[in-house]
Design an enzyme around this catalytic site. Structure first.
Site, PDB file in Angstrom:
ATOM      1  N   ASN A   1       9.066  10.307  -4.246  1.00 54.98           N
ATOM      2  CA  ASN A   1       7.769  10.704  -4.795  1.00 54.98           C
ATOM      3  C   ASN A   1       6.996  11.402  -3.676  1.00 54.98           C
ATOM      4  OD1 ASN A   1       4.991  10.770  -5.469  1.00 54.98           O
ATOM      5  ND2 ASN A   1       5.196   9.005  -6.829  1.00 54.98           N
TER       6      ASN A   1
ATOM      7  N   GLY B   1       0.827  -1.202   0.000  1.00 55.73           N
ATOM      8  CA  GLY B   1       0.000   0.000   0.000  1.00 55.73           C
ATOM      9  C   GLY B   1       0.859   1.248   0.000  1.00 55.73           C
TER      10      GLY B   1
ATOM     11  N   GLY C   1       8.747   5.570   5.718  1.00 50.74           N
ATOM     12  CA  GLY C   1       7.484   4.907   6.051  1.00 50.74           C
ATOM     13  C   GLY C   1       7.205   4.757   7.531  1.00 50.74           C
ATOM     14  N   GLU C   2       8.255   4.719   8.336  1.00 51.15           N
ATOM     15  CA  GLU C   2       8.046   4.528   9.771  1.00 51.15           C
ATOM     16  C   GLU C   2       8.360   5.792  10.557  1.00 51.15           C
ATOM     17  OE1 GLU C   2      10.388   0.970  10.453  1.00 51.15           O
ATOM     18  OE2 GLU C   2       8.685  -0.292   9.906  1.00 51.15           O
TER      19      GLU C   2
ATOM     20  N   ILE D   1      13.355  12.637  -1.404  1.00 48.22           N
ATOM     21  CA  ILE D   1      11.990  12.110  -1.425  1.00 48.22           C
ATOM     22  C   ILE D   1      11.708  11.636  -2.853  1.00 48.22           C
ATOM     23  CG2 ILE D   1       9.552  12.711  -1.121  1.00 48.22           C
ATOM     24  CD1 ILE D   1      11.247  12.443   1.507  1.00 48.22           C
TER      25      ILE D   1
ATOM     26  N   LYS E   1      16.347   7.923   1.847  1.00 48.86           N
ATOM     27  CA  LYS E   1      16.345   7.119   3.073  1.00 48.86           C
ATOM     28  C   LYS E   1      14.912   6.664   3.336  1.00 48.86           C
ATOM     29  CE  LYS E   1      18.851  10.101   5.680  1.00 48.86           C
ATOM     30  NZ  LYS E   1      19.881  10.690   6.574  1.00 48.86           N
TER      31      LYS E   1
HETATM   32 MO1  MOS Z   1       8.023  -3.109   9.582  1.00 52.71          MO
HETATM   33  S1  MOS Z   1       7.483  -3.337  11.526  1.00 52.71           S
HETATM   34  O1  MOS Z   1       9.623  -3.682   9.614  1.00 52.71           O
HETATM   35  O2  MOS Z   1       6.974  -3.863   8.570  1.00 52.71           O
END
Ligand code: MOS
Length: 727
Positions: free
Chosen positions: A620, A471, A693-694, A618, A690
């Site tokens: 995108n 996603g 996402g987290e 970045i 880099k």
């Molecule tokens: Mo992440 S917790 O490494 O999908």
């Protein structure tokens, strides 16, 4: 390709397509329902059967006997496979708890049988007829109780569980201003939209599995181990995934049950875990208890900092590495961190989005706010004052690039930060208004990643890699990378993902997927360019790939023509060397939040959120922004409502559905803004990107907690910050 020197100029730097706000190339497939998720795969020539799992109703003990007679006689039932039939089997490398097989029960809702029937409803009805006799044992289910017997494990996610620099105890004792507080975070659930689901089909000794997996190669290896079959005989596909958040990093019971069910029924079998199984049958983020001590001089300089964390897991399980970021985030000469693991017989604890840093910063960034208050400083200024450009535990190691200060400054300006606002001083009718800030920090991990690129006679480049798109937008950034490298418009690139026949990629995890998988595609494209240049006898020095042509001097050839009828194929894997030792690579950000707290009910409403992120290039801005606002939304849930309630007598999570485990909806996060610092990190990869996402989840819950304090004057240290804790 070995990436071991900082990247200089390369074709990606043109930024004609990479870095541009390209809409998802798979967006139409998804919005029209044509993207095939695991359970939806349908071949009209196959007679699918449906598998339904039976879960253990005890948390610890043994199965004495199982009575499956009634289930076997139930309408439509084709096969019943029990854990006793299968017997003890091998466990995958990445699995802590038993997925299936044998009489030992390690946790509630451990899979103990699969019922295969003509229809889903028949399988579910028959599952209710299975009778089980258990020898139940008392387990340990309460972290607060078990922390006294917690031990120091060998390993904390590849790092040492303890670190110490200078003399923390001495410096803390003699510090002018000190803080010593304990914070807690509860067990949390990934609660992804799509449940774990698999279809297994045997053809002789060859097995095809359609599943929902973040990591194709890990699953394939662990499925082979678990089933005792040759890895080469297993074909795994996971082209579309409806969310993972870490809950689909590792092989789960759905795939194992589908494989056993399909063998017994001699039919392809579909198994989706029912929603309650997502909570007690799979993994979750373990609860933590965190003690933080900080000492500072009156001028605000941190002189001593310590972070200790306790979490629990199954025997042989792992830590929630909640003290990791405290090793790197702020300066301070005297420091220590320690992480301890208690044995709990709850379902397996494991990675959930930003494992370690997310719950760690939920505590640390409240503590930092509390210290700023004690010092009478603006919390933004306090953070800036204690910035470091080197690893504070190893000062000879600089950060490859670190702009936390820039994030804080720009964020304060964009947000209209009120500075050192007096707690409880702002009102709007019945609402107490407060602002909170927190730093965001997450490490940048580097994992090898492979890809294959094919140029065909139509001038189309097809990328094949076992990378997954959970996603996140992997399809799109991979297409952008190949288009930029080959000088093609994006509609001349096709992307094939999530198939074990393709080169092994980084996969989707640890926020390394985007940077690493595109670097792998970059490497394969470098090889394809070389092959083209060689085939044409062009001069390497002046060759240009542009507008679907390859040019050198006065010659220009369409890519379609170079390919010939055979086409050209190149494959490579990017690997990182040495640089990860010489530099600390991390990503940074600042979260700003404004909340209103109802004077009468104590209800907190988020009014607006801003995140400023410094995470290299970045790739995108649309897909990156989606990652960050999704993470901010998750952080809102972790701050205000998300908590797996533990039945500490019977050892399971009680609120095992989306009615009881409350995740935010749109109305809970009305206004979100994301700003990216304009930067590149040439040490991180040829993409100079880099992870992002987290990062967006890291710190955001603490910013909300700090805003609640600013609104009310009440300091909460235990998540989630529900209204009962304010009244
Ligand atoms: Mo992440 S917790 O490494 O999908």
């Amino acid at each position: 390709m070995k990436f071991d020197t900082p990247a200089t100029t390369n074709p990606i730097d043109q930024l004609k397509i990479v870095g541009q706000p390209v809409h998802r190339i798979d967006g139409e497939l998804k919005t029209t329902g044509r993207a095939m998720y695991a359970y939806e795969w349908h071949d009209p020539n196959l007679a699918y059967a449906y598998g339904y799992p039976v879960g253990s109703t005890i948390a610890k003990g043994r199965i004495i006997s199982m009575n499956i007679e009634a289930a076997e006689r139930a309408p439509g039932v084709l096969a019943v496979v029990t854990t006793l039939d299968v017997g003890k089997i091998e466990k995958g490398k990445y699995n802590t708890a038993i997925l299936f097989g044998g009489d030992e029960i390690q946790h509630y809702h451990q899979a103990i049988a699969v019922i295969v029937a003509e229809t889903f409803e028949q399988a579910r009805a028959a599952a209710a007829l299975v009778k089980v006799d258990y020898a139940e044992e008392q387990g340990s289910y309460d972290l607060a109780e078990a922390m006294g017997s917690a031990v120091k494990p060998k390993d904390a996610g590849g790092a040492p569980p303890d670190t110490a620099v200078g003399d923390f105890e001495g410096a803390f004792k003699s510090a002018e201003v000190t803080l010593d507080e304990t914070y807690t975070t509860p067990d949390q659930s990934h609660s992804m939209m799509e449940p774990h689901a698999s279809i297994a089909a045997w053809d002789g000794d060859e097995l095809t599995v359609w599943t929902s997996s973040q990591m194709i190669d890990w699953w394939r290896s662990d499925l082979a181990t678990t089933l005792g079959v040759d890895k080469e005989k297993i074909h795994l596909m996971s082209p579309f995934i409806g969310g993972g958040f870490g809950g689909k990093l590792f092989l789960r019971a759905d795939a194992v049950l589908a494989a056993f069910g399909a063998k017994a029924a001699r039919r392809p079998v579909k198994v989706a875990l029912p929603r309650p199984f997502l909570v007690n049958n799979t993994t979750h983020r373990p609860a933590t208890i965190q003690r933080i001590r900080i000492g500072a001089a009156r001028d605000g300089k941190i002189t001593a900092i310590a972070h200790e964390s306790w979490s629990g897991d199954q025997p042989d399980g792992q830590l929630e590495t909640a003290a990791m970021q405290t090793r790197l985030l702020y300066a301070g000469e005297n420091r220590m961190t320690a992480m301890r693991l208690a044995t709990l017989h709850l379902p397996e604890g494991n990675a959930m989005r930003a494992p370690g840093e997310a719950p760690g910063l939920m505590a640390l960034e409240i503590a930092i706010d509390e210290m700023a208050e004690k010092l009478g400083m603006d919390p933004v200024q306090f953070r800036i004052l204690n910035d470091t450009q080197v690893d504070p535990e190893k000062p000879e190691r600089p950060f490859s690039h670190r702009d936390l200060v820039g994030c804080l400054k720009l964020g304060a300006e964009r947000f209209g930060w009120p500075g050192q606002a007096q707690p409880g001083s702002r009102r709007e009718g019945n609402w107490m208004i407060g602002s909170g800030v927190a730093a965001a920090f997450r490490n940048n991990l580097l994992v090898p990643s492979g890809a294959r690129v094919r140029l065909d006679k139509e001038g189309v480049v097809t990328v094949e890699t076992d990378m997954t798109d959970i996603g996140t937008g992997s399809y799109t950034i991979i297409a952008q990378t190949a288009a930029e490298m080959m000088g093609l418009p994006i509609d001349k690139v096709a992307v094939q993902l999530g198939d074990s026949r393709f080169p092994v990629s980084a996969g989707s995890g640890g926020q390394f997927g985007a940077n690493c998988s595109t670097s792998g595609v970059y490497a394969a494209c470098v090889k394809l360019r070389d092959a083209i240049v060689k085939k044409l006898g062009f001069n390497e020095q002046d060759v240009v790939f542009e507008d679907g042509q390859v040019r050198s001097g006065s010659r220009s050839v369409p890519l379609a023509e170079v390919a010939g009828s055979e086409g050209l194929v190149a494959e490579d894997t990017v690997e990182w060397e040495k640089l990860s030792d010489s530099h600390q690579q991390s990503t940074f950000g600042a979260h700003f939040v404004e909340v209103g707290v109802d004077l009468a009910t104590g209800e907190t409403r988020i009014r607006r959120m801003l995140a400023v992120c410094a995470a290299g290039r970045i790739l995108n801005p649309i897909t990156a922004r989606s990652q960050v606002i999704g993470a901010m939304t998750m952080g809102a849930g972790l701050a205000l409502s998300e908590e797996l309630a533990v039945d500490t007598r019977r050892g399971f999570f009680v609120n095992h559905d989306l009615a009881g485990y409350e995740v935010p909806v749109h109305a809970d996060t009305p206004y979100q803004e994301v700003v990216f610092m304009d930067e590149t990190d040439p040490v991180s990869s040829p993409m100079k990107a880099k992870g992002i996402g987290e990062l967006g989840l890291c710190g955001v819950s603490a910013a909300i907690a700090n805003a609640i304090h600013n609104a009310t004057g009440i300091r909460l240290r235990h998540y989630p910050m529900t209204l009962d804790k304010l009244i």
